[in-house]
Design a protein around this motif. Structure first.
Motif, PDB file in Angstrom:
ATOM      1  N   ARG A 107      -3.439  -7.270  -8.783  1.00  0.00           N
ATOM      2  CA  ARG A 107      -2.596  -6.846  -7.666  1.00  0.00           C
ATOM      3  C   ARG A 107      -3.116  -5.503  -7.165  1.00  0.00           C
ATOM      4  N   LEU A 121      -3.179  -2.436  -4.423  1.00  0.00           N
ATOM      5  CA  LEU A 121      -2.336  -1.723  -3.464  1.00  0.00           C
ATOM      6  C   LEU A 121      -3.218  -1.092  -2.400  1.00  0.00           C
ATOM      7  N   HIS A 122      -2.802  -1.204  -1.140  1.00  0.00           N
ATOM      8  CA  HIS A 122      -3.631  -0.806  -0.007  1.00  0.00           C
ATOM      9  C   HIS A 122      -2.966   0.306   0.790  1.00  0.00           C
ATOM     10  N   TRP A 178     -10.614  -1.009   0.143  1.00  0.00           N
ATOM     11  CA  TRP A 178     -10.956  -1.993  -0.891  1.00  0.00           C
ATOM     12  C   TRP A 178     -12.180  -2.810  -0.482  1.00  0.00           C
ATOM     13  N   PRO A 234      -3.600  -8.518   1.305  1.00  0.00           N
ATOM     14  CA  PRO A 234      -2.443  -7.996   0.568  1.00  0.00           C
ATOM     15  C   PRO A 234      -1.126  -8.479   1.151  1.00  0.00           C
ATOM     16  N   ARG A 235      -0.141  -8.574   0.279  1.00  0.00           N
ATOM     17  CA  ARG A 235       1.216  -8.843   0.748  1.00  0.00           C
ATOM     18  C   ARG A 235       1.754  -7.609   1.473  1.00  0.00           C
ATOM     19  N   ASP A 242       2.582  -4.599  -0.477  1.00  0.00           N
ATOM     20  CA  ASP A 242       1.489  -3.891  -1.142  1.00  0.00           C
ATOM     21  C   ASP A 242       0.703  -3.013  -0.178  1.00  0.00           C
ATOM     22  N   ARG A 243       1.187  -2.848   1.041  1.00  0.00           N
ATOM     23  CA  ARG A 243       0.585  -1.936   2.015  1.00  0.00           C
ATOM     24  C   ARG A 243       1.447  -0.683   2.112  1.00  0.00           C
TER      25      ARG A 243
END
Length: 297
Positions: free
Chosen positions: A190, A192-193, A203, A217-218, A221-222
């Motif tokens: 997972r 994170l962005h 990434w 990403p979901r 997760d941003r």
């Protein structure tokens, strides 16, 4: 012996304050440059911490409970007191103070831990900081020194590099109890962005040349702020990218760990820029020389 008071959860209080003033989690999110669920989550954590409900989740606008009204009033009174104190301090030295424009993440993680060294050597130089977190349209003419991120400094200014970008994946130690993982395993974790123009592709930069694809990403997760991203990393939410110069103290302290041994250097970095107004501030040159010479310290 009397127990020390628990530290205040300032991030959660800030989220509550914005929601209370706007009577809306969505409007509070826009004000804080985060998504609505993040505000709702922070308020819920504050309610758990206090053991009381602060809002009734009514529509179309939130309704404060009596406890919420009491806390909102206390925060408002406290903010007025702080503003008064800040105004007094600023009025004393504003004309002579050197103004440094800098992003919040750089100021918090790199500059402030080193600032004591500068202040001890130059107590006569007054420094004001203007943070521009999330605001890429800052006016550089409103400062004497600007710290910018990119492949070079601001055009038309005297600029020097502070340090180059060295991307290293980091996480909470509890997330990887067996130690760093391979780059192939990392690509399936997972991730994170950051969600701003400078760092949305970090990434992709990190995995470039490995033949590995970065999953989309979901939304949760941003992150819109590096300080929010760092908090999520520390909480064990996932793995994020850090700049070695800005996270190495936390790695050394054991609050973060390197998630993968692959480290990527880019052509970008942080640069210190002298603005035209700095010519009228003798202390600006001293600060410029110090900051641009402190790389790696």
């Amino acid at each position: 012996m009397m127990k020390a008071p628990r530290p205040l959860p300032l991030h959660q209080i800030a989220a509550f304050d914005a929601a209370a003033r706007n009577r809306s989690f969505s409007a509070a999110g826009r004000e804080l440059n985060v998504q609505q669920p993040a505000v709702s989550r922070q308020v819920a954590l504050l309610e758990d911490w206090l053991g009381v409900k602060l809002f009734l989740r009514t529509k179309p606008r939130l309704t404060l409970t009596p406890e919420g009204e009491m806390l909102a009033t206390a925060i408002s009174d406290g903010m007025q007191t702080m503003r008064g104190g800040v105004d007094v301090l600023l009025s004393r030295q504003r004309q002579e103070a050197m103004v440094v424009n800098v992003a919040l993440g750089f100021a918090s993680l790199y500059l402030l831990p080193r600032l004591g060294e500068f202040q001890a050597a130059h107590p006569e130089i007054q420094v004001d900081f203007l943070t521009r977190d999330q605001n890429m349209e800052f006016d550089p003419l409103r400062c004497d020194i600007a710290v910018v991120f990119g492949e070079s400094g601001l055009p038309g200014t005297e600029s020097r590099p502070i340090f180059g970008e060295e991307l290293v994946p980091v996480c909470a130690p509890k997330l990887l109890p067996d130690g760093p993982v391979s780059v192939e395993t990392l690509a399936r974790a997972r991730l994170l962005h950051m969600n701003n123009p400078n760092h949305a592709q970090d990434w992709h930069r990190y995995f470039r040349g490995t033949g590995l694809a970065v999953p989309e990403p979901r939304p949760m997760d941003r992150m819109y702020s590096y300080m929010v991203l760092l908090r999520a990393i520390q909480n064990g939410t996932g793995i994020g990218l850090g700049w070695r110069n800005m996270v190495e103290d936390m790695i050394d302290a054991g609050t973060l760990m390197v998630a993968c041994e692959r480290v990527v250097q880019t052509r970008r970095g942080y640069h210190c820029c002298m603005m035209p107004t700095a010519e009228r501030k003798p202390g600006a040159r001293v600060f410029f020389d110090w900051l641009s010479g402190s790389a790696g310290s």
